[in-house]
Design a protein around this motif. Structure first.
Motif, PDB file in Angstrom:
ATOM      1  N   GLY A 103      10.547 100.974  48.910  1.00 24.21           N
ATOM      2  CA  GLY A 103       9.998 100.663  50.229  1.00 24.21           C
ATOM      3  C   GLY A 103       8.841  99.685  50.154  1.00 24.21           C
ATOM      4  N   TYR A 104       7.915  99.949  49.235  1.00 21.86           N
ATOM      5  CA  TYR A 104       6.774  99.046  49.078  1.00 21.86           C
ATOM      6  C   TYR A 104       7.231  97.661  48.627  1.00 21.86           C
ATOM      7  CZ  TYR A 104       3.107 102.539  49.786  1.00 21.86           C
ATOM      8  OH  TYR A 104       2.262 103.465  50.337  1.00 21.86           O
ATOM      9  N   GLU A 105       8.161  97.612  47.683  1.00 17.83           N
ATOM     10  CA  GLU A 105       8.639  96.309  47.202  1.00 17.83           C
ATOM     11  C   GLU A 105       9.318  95.527  48.322  1.00 17.83           C
ATOM     12  OE1 GLU A 105      10.463  95.439  43.154  1.00 17.83           O
ATOM     13  OE2 GLU A 105      12.250  95.436  44.433  1.00 17.83           O
ATOM     14  N   MET A 106      10.144  96.221  49.118  1.00 24.06           N
ATOM     15  CA  MET A 106      10.875  95.524  50.171  1.00 24.06           C
ATOM     16  C   MET A 106       9.950  95.081  51.299  1.00 24.06           C
ATOM     17  SD  MET A 106      13.829  94.344  50.505  1.00 24.06           S
ATOM     18  CE  MET A 106      14.356  95.220  49.042  1.00 24.06           C
ATOM     19  N   ARG A 107       8.884  95.824  51.549  1.00 25.43           N
ATOM     20  CA  ARG A 107       7.898  95.385  52.535  1.00 25.43           C
ATOM     21  C   ARG A 107       7.330  94.027  52.135  1.00 25.43           C
ATOM     22  NH1 ARG A 107       3.904 100.455  53.165  1.00 25.43           N
ATOM     23  NH2 ARG A 107       2.584  98.837  54.081  1.00 25.43           N
ATOM     24  N   GLY A 108       7.071  93.850  50.833  1.00 20.56           N
ATOM     25  CA  GLY A 108       6.554  92.568  50.368  1.00 20.56           C
ATOM     26  C   GLY A 108       7.585  91.464  50.461  1.00 20.56           C
ATOM     27  N   LYS A 109       8.837  91.767  50.100  1.00 23.33           N
ATOM     28  CA  LYS A 109       9.891  90.756  50.140  1.00 23.33           C
ATOM     29  C   LYS A 109      10.149  90.270  51.560  1.00 23.33           C
ATOM     30  CE  LYS A 109      12.624  92.140  46.063  1.00 23.33           C
ATOM     31  NZ  LYS A 109      12.735  90.833  45.411  1.00 23.33           N
ATOM     32  N   LEU A 110      10.173  91.195  52.516  1.00 23.81           N
ATOM     33  CA  LEU A 110      10.527  90.853  53.890  1.00 23.81           C
ATOM     34  C   LEU A 110       9.312  90.598  54.774  1.00 23.81           C
ATOM     35  CD1 LEU A 110      13.429  93.408  54.504  1.00 23.81           C
ATOM     36  CD2 LEU A 110      13.581  91.025  53.758  1.00 23.81           C
ATOM     37  N   GLU A 111       8.122  90.840  54.221  1.00 20.91           N
ATOM     38  CA  GLU A 111       6.868  90.644  54.961  1.00 20.91           C
ATOM     39  C   GLU A 111       6.875  91.415  56.281  1.00 20.91           C
ATOM     40  OE1 GLU A 111       6.485  86.393  55.311  1.00 20.91           O
ATOM     41  OE2 GLU A 111       5.684  86.204  53.277  1.00 20.91           O
ATOM     42  N   ARG A 112       7.237  92.685  56.167  1.00 24.24           N
ATOM     43  CA  ARG A 112       7.267  93.575  57.326  1.00 24.24           C
ATOM     44  C   ARG A 112       6.635  94.908  56.956  1.00 24.24           C
ATOM     45  NH1 ARG A 112       8.470  89.618  59.505  1.00 24.24           N
ATOM     46  NH2 ARG A 112      10.113  89.174  61.016  1.00 24.24           N
ATOM     47  N   GLY A 113       5.750  95.391  57.820  1.00 28.07           N
ATOM     48  CA  GLY A 113       5.239  96.741  57.659  1.00 28.07           C
ATOM     49  C   GLY A 113       6.308  97.735  58.067  1.00 28.07           C
ATOM     50  N   PRO A 114       6.132  99.030  57.754  1.00 29.77           N
ATOM     51  CA  PRO A 114       7.189 100.007  58.014  1.00 29.77           C
ATOM     52  C   PRO A 114       7.554 100.166  59.490  1.00 29.77           C
ATOM     53  CG  PRO A 114       5.173 101.083  57.253  1.00 29.77           C
ATOM     54  CD  PRO A 114       4.991  99.623  57.032  1.00 29.77           C
ATOM     55  N   VAL A 115       6.582 100.102  60.376  1.00 26.38           N
ATOM     56  CA  VAL A 115       6.877 100.276  61.804  1.00 26.38           C
ATOM     57  C   VAL A 115       7.711  99.104  62.310  1.00 26.38           C
ATOM     58  CG1 VAL A 115       5.905 100.480  64.119  1.00 26.38           C
ATOM     59  CG2 VAL A 115       4.805 101.659  62.202  1.00 26.38           C
ATOM     60  N   ALA A 116       7.270  97.900  62.018  1.00 26.58           N
ATOM     61  CA  ALA A 116       8.016  96.711  62.450  1.00 26.58           C
ATOM     62  C   ALA A 116       9.383  96.660  61.781  1.00 26.58           C
ATOM     63  CB  ALA A 116       7.212  95.455  62.125  1.00 26.58           C
ATOM     64  N   ALA A 117       9.456  97.091  60.529  1.00 29.48           N
ATOM     65  CA  ALA A 117      10.737  97.066  59.814  1.00 29.48           C
ATOM     66  C   ALA A 117      11.735  98.011  60.463  1.00 29.48           C
ATOM     67  CB  ALA A 117      10.517  97.461  58.349  1.00 29.48           C
ATOM     68  N   ARG A 118      11.296  99.206  60.816  1.00 34.36           N
ATOM     69  CA  ARG A 118      12.214 100.162  61.455  1.00 34.36           C
ATOM     70  C   ARG A 118      12.685  99.639  62.811  1.00 34.36           C
ATOM     71  NH1 ARG A 118       8.510 103.944  59.120  1.00 34.36           N
ATOM     72  NH2 ARG A 118       7.325 104.124  61.059  1.00 34.36           N
ATOM     73  N   ARG A 119      11.774  99.030  63.547  1.00 27.86           N
ATOM     74  CA  ARG A 119      12.134  98.517  64.880  1.00 27.86           C
ATOM     75  C   ARG A 119      13.171  97.400  64.762  1.00 27.86           C
ATOM     76  NH1 ARG A 119       7.469  96.621  66.236  1.00 27.86           N
ATOM     77  NH2 ARG A 119       6.678  98.623  66.981  1.00 27.86           N
ATOM     78  N   GLU A 120      12.934  96.455  63.877  1.00 33.75           N
ATOM     79  CA  GLU A 120      13.871  95.335  63.725  1.00 33.75           C
ATOM     80  C   GLU A 120      15.214  95.813  63.184  1.00 33.75           C
ATOM     81  OE1 GLU A 120      14.300  91.044  61.406  1.00 33.75           O
ATOM     82  OE2 GLU A 120      12.335  92.030  61.477  1.00 33.75           O
ATOM     83  N   ALA A 121      15.172  96.752  62.248  1.00 33.80           N
ATOM     84  CA  ALA A 121      16.419  97.269  61.680  1.00 33.80           C
ATOM     85  C   ALA A 121      17.282  97.908  62.754  1.00 33.80           C
ATOM     86  CB  ALA A 121      16.107  98.288  60.585  1.00 33.80           C
ATOM     87  N   ARG A 122      16.678  98.718  63.613  1.00 30.03           N
ATOM     88  CA  ARG A 122      17.466  99.400  64.644  1.00 30.03           C
ATOM     89  C   ARG A 122      18.061  98.411  65.627  1.00 30.03           C
ATOM     90  NH1 ARG A 122      13.128 104.167  64.326  1.00 30.03           N
ATOM     91  NH2 ARG A 122      14.319 105.522  62.925  1.00 30.03           N
ATOM     92  N   ASN A 123      17.338  97.348  65.923  1.00 32.29           N
ATOM     93  CA  ASN A 123      17.895  96.316  66.798  1.00 32.29           C
ATOM     94  C   ASN A 123      19.115  95.663  66.154  1.00 32.29           C
ATOM     95  OD1 ASN A 123      15.992  96.718  68.813  1.00 32.29           O
ATOM     96  ND2 ASN A 123      14.588  95.165  68.008  1.00 32.29           N
ATOM     97  N   LEU A 124      19.040  95.404  64.861  1.00 30.57           N
ATOM     98  CA  LEU A 124      20.167  94.794  64.166  1.00 30.57           C
ATOM     99  C   LEU A 124      21.347  95.761  64.068  1.00 30.57           C
ATOM    100  CD1 LEU A 124      18.328  92.926  61.254  1.00 30.57           C
ATOM    101  CD2 LEU A 124      19.626  91.872  63.119  1.00 30.57           C
TER     102      LEU A 124
END
Length: 362
Positions: free
Chosen positions: A106-127
């Motif tokens: 999770g920490y590594e992917m946050r750095g790769k995608l430049e997304r914090g966990p809250v924003a990442a969950r929101r964007e993922a659900r939209n996709l």
């Protein structure tokens, strides 16, 4: 206007007093499937034996499949207080694969995608809502965002939709840590993946609902140890009864009994006979031989706190729609207590899993 409001209130109260809707049918339905942890069986179930269970449970036609795992929001919150929750993430207690896969990836992917966990969950659900029309690059991104948001279980589910060539392409984006973790967990015998993932796919789902609160498990374990619980566990009387429990469970699992062997085991772990046996030989044993400090009475209360949090997560899942059908896969010891909690709600139908697993089920 006031009289109209009063009439509406009376009509609403009258409907509550009537209990069930006309015809006695409730729209919100849940089934709790109690399983032994399949990864702990002396011999792993075969693919055919797992498929037979999936066939039976698919008859429930779930709109959501939930697993005994912590979701991204809960993981994120606990990571903010390592002093309080550090034990939860230790592999040698119950933190695996939290400590070994989910949090590091999770920490590594946050750095790769430049997304914090809250924003990442929101964007993922939209996709995920557009999965059927997404290009491969966006499907890979959705999986990466789920990992970044600590929703690793849903990431595993969507990883299962990709073929071998697509996974190879995904590796270039996600990296070895995430890909190795996704592959290893997808191939796990644990019921959260070996049963829940194929069930969710049968229903075309792209998220696994999660329901657990390991912080209360941590508190219970720590409290029992601090108050001398290890001496209780190691006593001859307790060991004798826990061994009786172990023998019964070993006899219930007959891996050479054909394709229906796992169905038969789950039929037992969802029965009233199992419920009585487990309570007597596990929980009542620990209470009966407890020490003066009440190590296991305290442990049991934290265990029920965890159960209450599990129920709360399930209620939130049921709130996602007006006619949800939630199938929850959980450790067999939890099942009777979770069912009792859910049955206390007059607006909810709890369908016993043993009906899906019965000999009469076709």
């Amino acid at each position: 206007m006031r009289s109209q409001i009063g009439l509406a209130v009376l009509m609403f109260l009258g409907l509550l007093g009537m209990g069930l809707p006309a015809g006695g049918v409730l729209s919100q339905t849940i089934t709790v499937v109690g399983t032994p942890h399949l990864s702990g069986l002396d011999r792993a179930p075969t693919d055919e034996q797992l498929a037979k269970v999936v066939d039976r449970l698919a008859g429930f036609e779930p709109t959501q499949v939930c697993v005994e795992r912590m979701g991204g929001e809960r993981i994120q919150a606990q990571l903010l207080d390592q002093k309080q929750h550090g034990m939860t993430f230790q592999p040698e207690t119950h933190g695996r694969p939290l400590a070994t896969v989910i949090v590091p990836a999770g920490y590594e992917m946050r750095g790769k995608l430049e997304r914090g966990p809250v924003a990442a969950r929101r964007e993922a659900r939209n996709l995920l809502q557009e999965w059927g029309s997404l290009e491969l690059a966006d499907r890979i991104r959705a999986i990466g965002l789920l990992v970044a948001g600590f929703e690793f279980h849903s990431a595993v589910l969507n990883w299962s939709y990709l073929d071998e060539a697509e996974r190879e392409a995904a590796g270039e984006v996600l990296g070895a840590l995430t890909v190795d973790g996704l592959n290893s967990i997808l191939e796990s015998d644990h019921e959260a993946y070996s049963l829940a993932v194929p069930l969710a796919r049968r229903s075309g789902l792209h998220e696994l609902c999660t329901a657990d609160a390991l912080e209360d498990e941590t508190r219970g374990m720590r409290t029992a140890v601090e108050h001398g619980g290890m001496d209780v566990i190691e006593s001859a009387e307790v060991q004798e009864r826990l061994e009786e429990h172990r023998v019964i469970m070993m006899e219930a699992w007959q891996p050479d009994a054909g394709e229906e062997a796992l169905v038969s085991l789950l039929r037992y772990t969802n029965s009233e006979d199992y419920e009585a046996m487990d309570r007597e030989l596990q929980w009542e044993t620990l209470r009966r031989f407890d020490n003066d400090e009440g190590a296991f009475q305290r442990r049991l209360m934290y265990w029920h706190a965890r159960t209450a949090e599990i129920s709360a997560e399930l209620y939130r899942a049921l709130a996602q729609g007006s006619d949800e059908r939630v199938l929850f896969i959980v450790g067999a010891a939890h099942r009777p207590f979770t069912e009792a909690d859910l049955r206390s709600q007059p607006w909810l139908e709890v369908k016993p899993a043993r009906e899906l697993l019965s000999d009469d089920t076709q």
